[in-house]
Every structure is written in structure tokens, then in C-alpha cells.
Design an enzyme around this catalytic site. Structure first.
Site, mmCIF file in Angstrom:
data_model
loop_
_atom_site.group_PDB
_atom_site.id
_atom_site.type_symbol
_atom_site.label_atom_id
_atom_site.label_comp_id
_atom_site.label_asym_id
_atom_site.label_seq_id
_atom_site.Cartn_x
_atom_site.Cartn_y
_atom_site.Cartn_z
ATOM 1 N N CYS A 145 4.961 1.782 3.865
ATOM 2 C CA CYS A 145 6.265 1.811 4.553
ATOM 3 C C CYS A 145 7.030 3.068 4.094
ATOM 4 C CB CYS A 145 6.910 0.516 4.207
ATOM 5 S SG CYS A 145 6.319 -0.759 5.149
ATOM 6 N N CYS B 226 3.506 -2.495 28.261
ATOM 7 C CA CYS B 226 2.312 -1.802 28.054
ATOM 8 C C CYS B 226 1.878 -1.126 29.243
ATOM 9 C CB CYS B 226 1.060 -2.900 27.588
ATOM 10 S SG CYS B 226 -0.273 -1.753 27.027
ATOM 11 N N CYS C 141 7.171 -1.200 20.214
ATOM 12 C CA CYS C 141 6.158 0.048 20.070
ATOM 13 C C CYS C 141 5.916 0.702 21.212
ATOM 14 C CB CYS C 141 4.752 -0.663 19.391
ATOM 15 S SG CYS C 141 5.089 -1.525 17.948
ATOM 16 N N CYS D 263 -6.663 -7.799 21.792
ATOM 17 C CA CYS D 263 -5.156 -7.158 21.836
ATOM 18 C C CYS D 263 -4.384 -8.515 21.951
ATOM 19 C CB CYS D 263 -4.982 -6.415 23.148
ATOM 20 S SG CYS D 263 -3.490 -5.919 23.057
ATOM 21 N N CYS E 177 3.372 -2.999 10.384
ATOM 22 C CA CYS E 177 2.667 -2.427 9.371
ATOM 23 C C CYS E 177 2.123 -1.005 9.603
ATOM 24 C CB CYS E 177 1.364 -3.161 9.081
ATOM 25 S SG CYS E 177 0.530 -2.789 7.701
ATOM 26 N N CYS F 243 -3.436 -4.027 19.909
ATOM 27 C CA CYS F 243 -2.343 -4.398 19.123
ATOM 28 C C CYS F 243 -2.792 -5.613 18.267
ATOM 29 C CB CYS F 243 -1.103 -4.753 20.071
ATOM 30 S SG CYS F 243 0.159 -5.641 19.042
ATOM 31 N N CYS G 299 1.080 -7.141 14.360
ATOM 32 C CA CYS G 299 1.442 -6.862 12.989
ATOM 33 C C CYS G 299 3.209 -6.862 12.967
ATOM 34 C CB CYS G 299 1.433 -5.511 12.333
ATOM 35 S SG CYS G 299 2.001 -4.003 12.922
ATOM 36 N N HIS H 16 3.183 -6.695 25.493
ATOM 37 C CA HIS H 16 2.333 -6.717 27.054
ATOM 38 C C HIS H 16 3.452 -6.556 28.186
ATOM 39 C CE1 HIS H 16 -0.755 -8.722 29.426
ATOM 40 N NE2 HIS H 16 0.367 -9.517 29.822
ATOM 41 N N CYS I 261 0.827 -1.324 0.006
ATOM 42 C CA CYS I 261 -0.107 -0.141 -0.008
ATOM 43 C C CYS I 261 0.972 1.354 0.140
ATOM 44 C CB CYS I 261 -0.945 -0.037 1.292
ATOM 45 S SG CYS I 261 0.012 0.015 2.735
ATOM 46 N N CYS J 18 4.410 -6.979 4.926
ATOM 47 C CA CYS J 18 4.101 -7.786 3.543
ATOM 48 C C CYS J 18 5.345 -8.447 3.295
ATOM 49 C CB CYS J 18 3.529 -6.976 2.755
ATOM 50 S SG CYS J 18 2.003 -6.198 2.944
ATOM 51 N N CYS K 101 -7.536 -2.746 30.227
ATOM 52 C CA CYS K 101 -6.894 -3.809 29.488
ATOM 53 C C CYS K 101 -7.677 -4.315 28.283
ATOM 54 C CB CYS K 101 -6.275 -5.029 30.218
ATOM 55 S SG CYS K 101 -5.710 -6.255 29.086
ATOM 56 N N CYS L 193 -0.557 2.389 18.985
ATOM 57 C CA CYS L 193 -1.831 1.780 18.850
ATOM 58 C C CYS L 193 -2.672 1.840 20.247
ATOM 59 C CB CYS L 193 -1.600 0.416 18.405
ATOM 60 S SG CYS L 193 -0.763 0.339 16.789
HETATM 61 S S1 SF4 Z 1 -3.869 -3.869 26.408
HETATM 62 FE FE1 SF4 Z 1 -2.852 -5.689 25.216
HETATM 63 S S2 SF4 Z 1 -0.712 -5.453 25.630
HETATM 64 FE FE2 SF4 Z 1 -1.765 -4.156 27.040
HETATM 65 S S3 SF4 Z 1 -1.729 -5.293 28.970
HETATM 66 FE FE3 SF4 Z 1 -3.876 -5.463 27.843
HETATM 67 S S4 SF4 Z 1 -3.637 -7.494 26.696
HETATM 68 FE FE4 SF4 Z 1 -1.300 -6.580 27.534
HETATM 69 S S1 SF4 Z 2 -0.318 -3.303 15.986
HETATM 70 FE FE1 SF4 Z 2 1.144 -3.999 17.844
HETATM 71 S S2 SF4 Z 2 3.022 -4.513 16.792
HETATM 72 FE FE2 SF4 Z 2 1.645 -3.591 15.187
HETATM 73 S S3 SF4 Z 2 2.635 -1.263 15.397
HETATM 74 FE FE3 SF4 Z 2 0.522 -1.480 16.836
HETATM 75 S S4 SF4 Z 2 1.463 -2.035 18.682
HETATM 76 FE FE4 SF4 Z 2 3.039 -2.382 17.269
#
Ligand code: SF4
Ligand code: SF4
Length: 357
Positions: free
Chosen positions: A57, A231, A270, A261, A190, A289, A292, A228, A54, A151, A255, A282
Site C-alpha cells: 500500500c 467489466c 476497479c 473470476c 490489495c 478478479c 480483494c 462484474h 508487504c 490486511c 469471460c 486485473c
Molecule cells: S471476467 Fe469476471 S467480472 Fe468480467 S464478466 Fe466475466 S465473471 Fe464478470
Molecule cells: S482483484 Fe478485483 S477487486 Fe482486487 S484490485 Fe483486482 S479487480 Fe480490483
């Protein structure tokens, strides 16, 4: 002024310091990075190919700033060919790639963005040639190949959707003998994070070899930690506080595991690096999440907004769901869930509820 166009020496050194930090190097590495980047004549030329993609990147890369990363690196790496960015077109652009392949054989870096259609290669052609053949030709003379984005690394969405042009990542194409085997660095997500791409290229410039890679070819410096584990909502997970209603104002920062997630199964920095020059990421903007950064994205992480069927550190999703949705006393159960996930719970554990293994 530095030898770079349009940026001050101060900004240039700031960029070098930022790059050192991207790579996890100390400040002592800054002069070395500056020296490597300033030696423009010694830079390996770069060919950037785009297949089934797409262009995300490329867009992510050229939108990066702070300071002017795109300009710096486009100057620095001697970009010889990029279908979208180069001013030339037609025969002139084709000559540019052919000249680089012929005259710089063994000395250039090949970046691949987008997947490679292999079931029916006609679904991605450039200048009348199948993309798979172009990648094979360019990879044959490359010193190293960097696959960028979900990709090009592992197939991504084009690899998992049942289309005639079903895509394949560069590594799989190498394994199947469609593309010559070369040193391959995978930089997924991605899109690819511009800092991870820049950091990987700069590392290669500095040391003349790929950085340490994990077992799926990703630079360890960027992909060694679980989302995780870093996070900002992890405290809610540990307390068993799960968002179940997107419209709940009170629980909006809880959460999102039960909302799909995939952070517990995804390795990437990230949460620390964030996106858009550190503005947000994200989960920070209340999207789950989607995993990706992992080889099994997209199919293995789908449905994206449904709870994963994978076990989480030995605890079944059914058990988590039973606790979190109130099959047992919510507060107490939640406390047990968090402790079980984080390994803080002794062997006695919470009372058995729900099925699962
Ligand atoms: S939102 Fe997702 S990464 Fe964050 S604590 Fe919950 S399960 Fe884990
Ligand atoms: S989807 Fe998850 S791995 Fe992909 S950019 Fe968002 S936080 Fe990072």
C-alpha cells in the site's frame, strides 16, 4: 505558484479537479478543495502505521503520479510518522510518534496498513513494542482511523493463513476491545488504490467527517458497484462465452468466470478507475478478479483460479458450468446463461441441466 513545493498552480488545480472527480463531486467543488488543501496549517497530522504487511500500500501510494500525488499529499497532510518513508529512525522516530500522540490528541488521523497479530502479538513488534499496543495507543487519540489494504481492513492473507501471527483487521480488533473504538473507514484492495486513499483523506479534510460508508465500512463512492456490472468482458458472459483454456488465442478475451473470476461477488470501481494511473487493471491484463475488495478475501475467494462455489444471482455454478462446458448445446445454452444472470430471462428459463440449487 501555489503554496506547494515544486508544482505549478496549473498542476495543483488539475490535481484538485482530479480529486473532485475521484470523489464524484462537480467542478464547482474545485475551489473548495484547493482552499482546504492550501490551508496547510489547518491540516490534521497523520500517523501511518505498518503492521503485518508487504508494504504494497505504501509503494502503491508513493508510486502514484499525475501529477506528483505523493509529494502533494505528503506535504499536505503533515505526515508525522511512517516507518518506511521517514528519514528519521530509532529514538528520533519514536519521539515523533509519541509527540504527535501527546500534543495532537483528538486531532490527528491514523492510517493503518497491514494486519494486527493477536494470537501471539510478538510476531509484529516495532521498537520492542507489540503492534497491537501501538495501534491501540495511537487510535485512542485519533480523530479518525483509516484502514488501508486488504490486511488492515479485514485481515487479508495474514488473517486467513494458519500462522502463529495470524492477523486481524482494525475493525475486528476494535470489536474485540483490543483497540479503542473510533470512526473507522475501510479502504480495501490489495494494495489500496492511491486515489481511494487520497480521496478519502481529502473528503475528511473538506467535511471533517468520514464519507458515506457501506455496511462493511467502505466509502460508497468507491465500492458501491459490482466489478462484474462494469467489466469489459461482460458481453461475453452474457453470451455464455467462457474462457476454459488459457492457451486459446481466439478466446483470450472471453469471460473468465470459469477460470475463477470473483468479479460477480466483488464491489469496487476497479473497471472504471483502473490502476497505474489508468493504464490497466486485473481483468484487462487477463488476470481474474480475486475479490480483494471484500471482507472474505482471502479464504472466501480461494482457490483464486478456480470457479467460485457461490451462487450467482440465484443461479448455481453447476448450472453455469454445465452450460458453458457443453453439457447442452453451447451457443444456445450460453445465450440462456447470460440472460438468466442478467435477469433478462423469463420464468421459463433454459432447460434444466446439471445439479445445483
Ligand atoms: S471476467 Fe469476471 S467480472 Fe468480467 S464478466 Fe466475466 S465473471 Fe464478470
Ligand atoms: S482483484 Fe478485483 S477487486 Fe482486487 S484490485 Fe483486482 S479487480 Fe480490483
Amino acid at each position: 505558484m501555489s503554496s506547494f513545493r515544486n508544482i505549478s498552480r496549473r498542476d495543483f488545480l488539475k490535481f484538485c479537479a482530479g480529486t473532485a472527480s475521484i470523489l464524484g463531486l462537480s467542478e464547482a467543488a474545485v475551489p473548495r478543495i484547493a482552499k482546504a488543501l492550501e490551508g496547510a496549517a489547518k491540516k490534521p497530522p497523520v500517523i501511518w502505521l505498518e503492521g503485518q504487511d508487504c508494504a504494497g500500500c505504501s509503494i502503491s501510494f508513493i508510486n502514484s503520479s499525475n501529477p506528483g500525488t505523493a509529494e502533494l499529499v505528503l506535504d499536505t497532510i503533515s505526515l508525522r510518522y511512517h516507518e518506511s518513508l521517514m528519514a528519521a529512525s530509532g529514538h528520533v522516530s519514536e519521539k515523533a510518534i509519541q509527540d504527535t500522540i501527546k500534543n495532537e490528541s483528538g486531532g490527528y488521523v491514523l492510517l493503518v496498513e497491514g494486519s494486527i497479530p493477536t494470537e501471539d502479538p510478538r510476531f509484529c513488534q516495532i521498537a520492542g513494542r507489540n503492534f497491537v499496543d501501538i495501534v491501540a495507543e495511537a487510535a485512542a487519540g485519533a480523530a479518525a482511523v483509516i484502514a488501508i489494504g486488504s490486511c488492515a481492513t479485514y485481515g487479508g492473507i495474514p488473517g486467513d493463513c494458519p500462522t502463529p501471527g495470524r492477523g486481524m483487521g482494525v475493525g475486528d480488533a476494535m470489536d474485540k476491545g483490543l483497540v479503542p473504538k473510533k470512526a473507522l473507514i475501510n479502504c480495501p484492495t490489495c494494495p489500496v488504490h492511491p486515489e481511494r486513499l487520497i480521496g478519502t483523506i481529502v473528503y475528511y479534510l473538506l467535511y471533517g467527517k468520514p464519507p458515506a460508508l457501506d455496511k462493511v465500512g467502505r466509502p460508497v463512492v468507491f465500492y458501491d458497484k459490482l466489478i462484474h456490472d462494469n467489466c469489459e468482458r461482460r458481453g461475453h458472459f452474457d453470451n455464455g462465452e467462457f474462457l476454459t483454456d488459457w492457451n486459446s488465442f481466439e478466446k483470450r478475451n472471453w469471460c473468465m468466470y470459469l477460470k475463477g473470476c470473483k468479479g460477480p461477488f466483488t464491489h469496487s470501481d476497479c473497471p472504471k478507475r483502473r490502476w497505474s494511473d489508468g493504464l490497466n487493471w486485473c481483468i484487462g491484463c487477463s488476470s481474474v478478479c480475486q475479490g480483494c475488495a471484500e471482507p472474505d478475501f482471502y479464504a472466501g475467494m480461494s482457490p483464486l483460479y478456480e470457479r467460485s462455489g457461490k451462487n450467482l444471482r440465484g443461479v448455481s455454478v453447476e448450472k453455469i458450468g454445465a452450460y458453458a462446458t457443453g453439457a447442452v448445446a453451447v451457443g444456445l445454452a450460453g445465450h440462456f446463461i447470460g440472460q438468466a444472470m442478467t435477469g433478462r430471462l423469463g420464468k421459463g428459463g433454459p432447460p434444466e441441466e446439471g445439479g445445483g440449487n
